[in-house]
Every structure is written in C-alpha cells, then in structure tokens.
Design a protein around this motif. Structure first.
Motif, PDB file in Angstrom:
ATOM      1  N   LEU A  35       1.020 -19.673   8.100  1.00 11.66           N
ATOM      2  CA  LEU A  35       1.222 -18.774   6.953  1.00 11.66           C
ATOM      3  C   LEU A  35       0.298 -17.575   7.043  1.00 11.66           C
ATOM      4  O   LEU A  35       0.665 -16.468   6.664  1.00 11.66           O
ATOM      5  CB  LEU A  35       1.001 -19.529   5.647  1.00 11.66           C
ATOM      6  CG  LEU A  35       2.099 -20.499   5.242  1.00 11.66           C
ATOM      7  CD1 LEU A  35       1.704 -21.267   3.988  1.00 11.66           C
ATOM      8  CD2 LEU A  35       3.409 -19.780   5.019  1.00 11.66           C
ATOM      9  N   GLU A  36      -0.903 -17.784   7.563  1.00  9.72           N
ATOM     10  CA  GLU A  36      -1.854 -16.672   7.710  1.00  9.72           C
ATOM     11  C   GLU A  36      -1.309 -15.590   8.636  1.00  9.72           C
ATOM     12  O   GLU A  36      -1.567 -14.411   8.426  1.00  9.72           O
ATOM     13  CB  GLU A  36      -3.203 -17.175   8.220  1.00  9.72           C
ATOM     14  CG  GLU A  36      -3.973 -18.009   7.213  1.00  9.72           C
ATOM     15  CD  GLU A  36      -4.331 -17.241   5.950  1.00  9.72           C
ATOM     16  OE1 GLU A  36      -4.731 -16.062   6.034  1.00  9.72           O
ATOM     17  OE2 GLU A  36      -4.183 -17.817   4.868  1.00  9.72           O
ATOM     18  N   ASP A  37      -0.560 -15.995   9.653  1.00  5.14           N
ATOM     19  CA  ASP A  37       0.020 -15.019  10.585  1.00  5.14           C
ATOM     20  C   ASP A  37       1.002 -14.088   9.881  1.00  5.14           C
ATOM     21  O   ASP A  37       0.970 -12.872  10.072  1.00  5.14           O
ATOM     22  CB  ASP A  37       0.741 -15.718  11.742  1.00  5.14           C
ATOM     23  CG  ASP A  37      -0.188 -16.497  12.641  1.00  5.14           C
ATOM     24  OD1 ASP A  37      -1.389 -16.161  12.703  1.00  5.14           O
ATOM     25  OD2 ASP A  37       0.283 -17.462  13.283  1.00  5.14           O
ATOM     26  N   ILE A  38       1.880 -14.660   9.060  1.00  5.14           N
ATOM     27  CA  ILE A  38       2.870 -13.830   8.381  1.00  5.14           C
ATOM     28  C   ILE A  38       2.207 -12.977   7.312  1.00  5.14           C
ATOM     29  O   ILE A  38       2.551 -11.817   7.131  1.00  5.14           O
ATOM     30  CB  ILE A  38       4.043 -14.676   7.811  1.00  5.14           C
ATOM     31  CG1 ILE A  38       5.211 -13.780   7.393  1.00  5.14           C
ATOM     32  CG2 ILE A  38       3.620 -15.530   6.654  1.00  5.14           C
ATOM     33  CD1 ILE A  38       6.024 -13.268   8.507  1.00  5.14           C
ATOM     34  N   ILE A  39       1.222 -13.541   6.619  1.00  2.00           N
ATOM     35  CA  ILE A  39       0.497 -12.779   5.597  1.00  2.00           C
ATOM     36  C   ILE A  39      -0.199 -11.582   6.242  1.00  2.00           C
ATOM     37  O   ILE A  39      -0.132 -10.462   5.738  1.00  2.00           O
ATOM     38  CB  ILE A  39      -0.506 -13.674   4.844  1.00  2.00           C
ATOM     39  CG1 ILE A  39       0.242 -14.671   3.951  1.00  2.00           C
ATOM     40  CG2 ILE A  39      -1.485 -12.844   4.022  1.00  2.00           C
ATOM     41  CD1 ILE A  39      -0.622 -15.760   3.366  1.00  2.00           C
ATOM     42  N   TYR A  40      -0.843 -11.807   7.369  1.00  2.00           N
ATOM     43  CA  TYR A  40      -1.542 -10.726   8.064  1.00  2.00           C
ATOM     44  C   TYR A  40      -0.556  -9.661   8.551  1.00  2.00           C
ATOM     45  O   TYR A  40      -0.788  -8.461   8.374  1.00  2.00           O
ATOM     46  CB  TYR A  40      -2.357 -11.287   9.231  1.00  2.00           C
ATOM     47  CG  TYR A  40      -3.145 -10.224   9.945  1.00  2.00           C
ATOM     48  CD1 TYR A  40      -4.324  -9.737   9.397  1.00  2.00           C
ATOM     49  CD2 TYR A  40      -2.700  -9.692  11.148  1.00  2.00           C
ATOM     50  CE1 TYR A  40      -5.047  -8.739  10.035  1.00  2.00           C
ATOM     51  CE2 TYR A  40      -3.413  -8.698  11.792  1.00  2.00           C
ATOM     52  CZ  TYR A  40      -4.588  -8.226  11.239  1.00  2.00           C
ATOM     53  OH  TYR A  40      -5.296  -7.234  11.868  1.00  2.00           O
ATOM     54  N   ALA A  41       0.549 -10.092   9.139  1.00  2.00           N
ATOM     55  CA  ALA A  41       1.529  -9.132   9.670  1.00  2.00           C
ATOM     56  C   ALA A  41       2.084  -8.241   8.557  1.00  2.00           C
ATOM     57  O   ALA A  41       2.190  -7.021   8.722  1.00  2.00           O
ATOM     58  CB  ALA A  41       2.661  -9.871  10.377  1.00  2.00           C
ATOM     59  N   VAL A  42       2.417  -8.839   7.426  1.00  2.00           N
ATOM     60  CA  VAL A  42       2.955  -8.052   6.311  1.00  2.00           C
ATOM     61  C   VAL A  42       1.877  -7.142   5.751  1.00  2.00           C
ATOM     62  O   VAL A  42       2.115  -5.964   5.470  1.00  2.00           O
ATOM     63  CB  VAL A  42       3.536  -8.980   5.218  1.00  2.00           C
ATOM     64  CG1 VAL A  42       3.922  -8.192   3.980  1.00  2.00           C
ATOM     65  CG2 VAL A  42       4.737  -9.749   5.751  1.00  2.00           C
ATOM     66  N   SER A  43       0.663  -7.652   5.606  1.00  2.00           N
ATOM     67  CA  SER A  43      -0.424  -6.895   4.979  1.00  2.00           C
ATOM     68  C   SER A  43      -0.893  -5.697   5.795  1.00  2.00           C
ATOM     69  O   SER A  43      -1.384  -4.736   5.233  1.00  2.00           O
ATOM     70  CB  SER A  43      -1.621  -7.805   4.718  1.00  2.00           C
ATOM     71  OG  SER A  43      -1.258  -8.840   3.856  1.00  2.00           O
ATOM     72  N   VAL A  44      -0.753  -5.765   7.111  1.00  2.00           N
ATOM     73  CA  VAL A  44      -1.187  -4.637   7.936  1.00  2.00           C
ATOM     74  C   VAL A  44      -0.018  -3.745   8.348  1.00  2.00           C
ATOM     75  O   VAL A  44      -0.189  -2.798   9.095  1.00  2.00           O
ATOM     76  CB  VAL A  44      -1.980  -5.089   9.189  1.00  2.00           C
ATOM     77  CG1 VAL A  44      -3.240  -5.807   8.795  1.00  2.00           C
ATOM     78  CG2 VAL A  44      -1.129  -5.906  10.122  1.00  2.00           C
ATOM     79  N   GLY A  45       1.174  -4.086   7.867  1.00  2.00           N
ATOM     80  CA  GLY A  45       2.326  -3.249   8.156  1.00  2.00           C
ATOM     81  C   GLY A  45       2.947  -3.468   9.516  1.00  2.00           C
ATOM     82  O   GLY A  45       3.612  -2.589  10.040  1.00  2.00           O
ATOM     83  N   ALA A  46       2.764  -4.644  10.096  1.00  2.00           N
ATOM     84  CA  ALA A  46       3.330  -4.951  11.417  1.00  2.00           C
ATOM     85  C   ALA A  46       4.752  -5.485  11.245  1.00  2.00           C
ATOM     86  O   ALA A  46       5.037  -6.658  11.502  1.00  2.00           O
ATOM     87  CB  ALA A  46       2.449  -5.950  12.151  1.00  2.00           C
TER      88      ALA A  46
END
Length: 162
Positions: A35-46
């Motif tokens: 879940l951290e991977d998807i949260i990070y990707a969305v949060s940094v605009g990836a």
C-alpha cells in the motif's frame, strides 16, 4: 524455490554479481507491491507507475476500497500538515504519532509538491471514489475506476495552479 530457480536461469551466462535489481526482476509479481508503494506513487505524481502497482496489489488480493481508504488517510494527513501555521518540519514534529525516518522525508517532499487547494480536490476525488466503490453495482470494473481516479489525483501533484 521457484524464485531461486528463476534467478539461477536469469544469471546462467552472466558473470556479474547478483544485484538487488536482478532479484526484483525474478521475484513473484504479487510480492513486489505494498500500500505504501501506491500511496507514494500517487502522492509524488508518478501516474505512469500506478497501473503497474495496482496490478501487483490486485494479484495480492488487495481490494480497491482498502486502497481508497489508505489514500484518504494519507491525503488527510497531508492536508492537515499543509494547513499548519508553521513550517512543514514543525508540523511533522507536532504530529501524533510522530513520523520518523524515510516516511518523514517522503512526506516533507510531498508537501512541497502539493498546495492546499489541490489537496482538497484530491481528497474530494478519493471520497467520491469511495462512495462509488461502495454503491455502484458490479457492472463497472472497480479496479479500472480506481486506477482512473488515482491517475487523476497523481496528476494534481504536478499541477500548481488549480
């Protein structure tokens, strides 16, 4: 056992030492995402990484509603920190429970990408997604709907003027 066999075949004629990237290339699909991977990707605009991570999470059996709730929690945290009157570092220091290590650094960098207006829009999109996931019949593919909204939210990270 299968992963070791895959690594052996992958490195069969390669004389270079085994690297972490080699291992990740050979590891099972379902073991690569959190879940951290998807949260990070969305949060940094990836936005370009979202589909890949979502497919991995689906293979693990993670439900779209779970993703949506986790993202809502994260964006509520970002909005709270962004609206704090002091600096982002002070806001994070006053957070309960405290944030440390790599997560603290990641949140500070995410706060630089987002403004309050875009965070509110992102949160509104995630709340709408949550409602849709819980109320729409099975005629709509939940994962595709989730992916569409997450890409839309990720694109807001790069958009400074809303």
């Amino acid at each position: 056992r299968n992963t070791l066999e895959k690594i052996y075949l992958y490195k069969l004629n390669d004389k270079s030492p085994l690297s972490p990237q080699d291992i990740s290339e050979c590891s099972p699909i379902s073991a690569e995402a959190s879940l951290e991977d998807i949260i990070y990707a969305v949060s940094v605009g990836a936005a370009n990484k979202i589909n890949h991570i979502l497919n991995r999470l689906e293979a693990q059996g993670v439900q779209p509603v779970t993703l949506c709730l986790s993202l809502q929690r994260h964006f509520k945290l970002l909005l709270t920190l962004k609206n704090y009157e002091g600096s982002p570092t002070e806001a994070i220091s006053n957070q309960k429970p405290p944030l440390f290590g790599p997560r603290r650094s990641a949140i500070i960098s995410q706060l630089r990408l987002w403004n309050s207006v875009n965070l509110k829009v992102a949160l509104a999109n995630l709340i709408e997604l949550d409602l849709n996931l819980r109320t729409i019949s099975n005629n709509y593919p939940a994962l595709a709907m989730t992916e569409r909204i997450l890409i839309r939210v990720a694109m807001l990270a790069k958009n400074k003027i809303m």
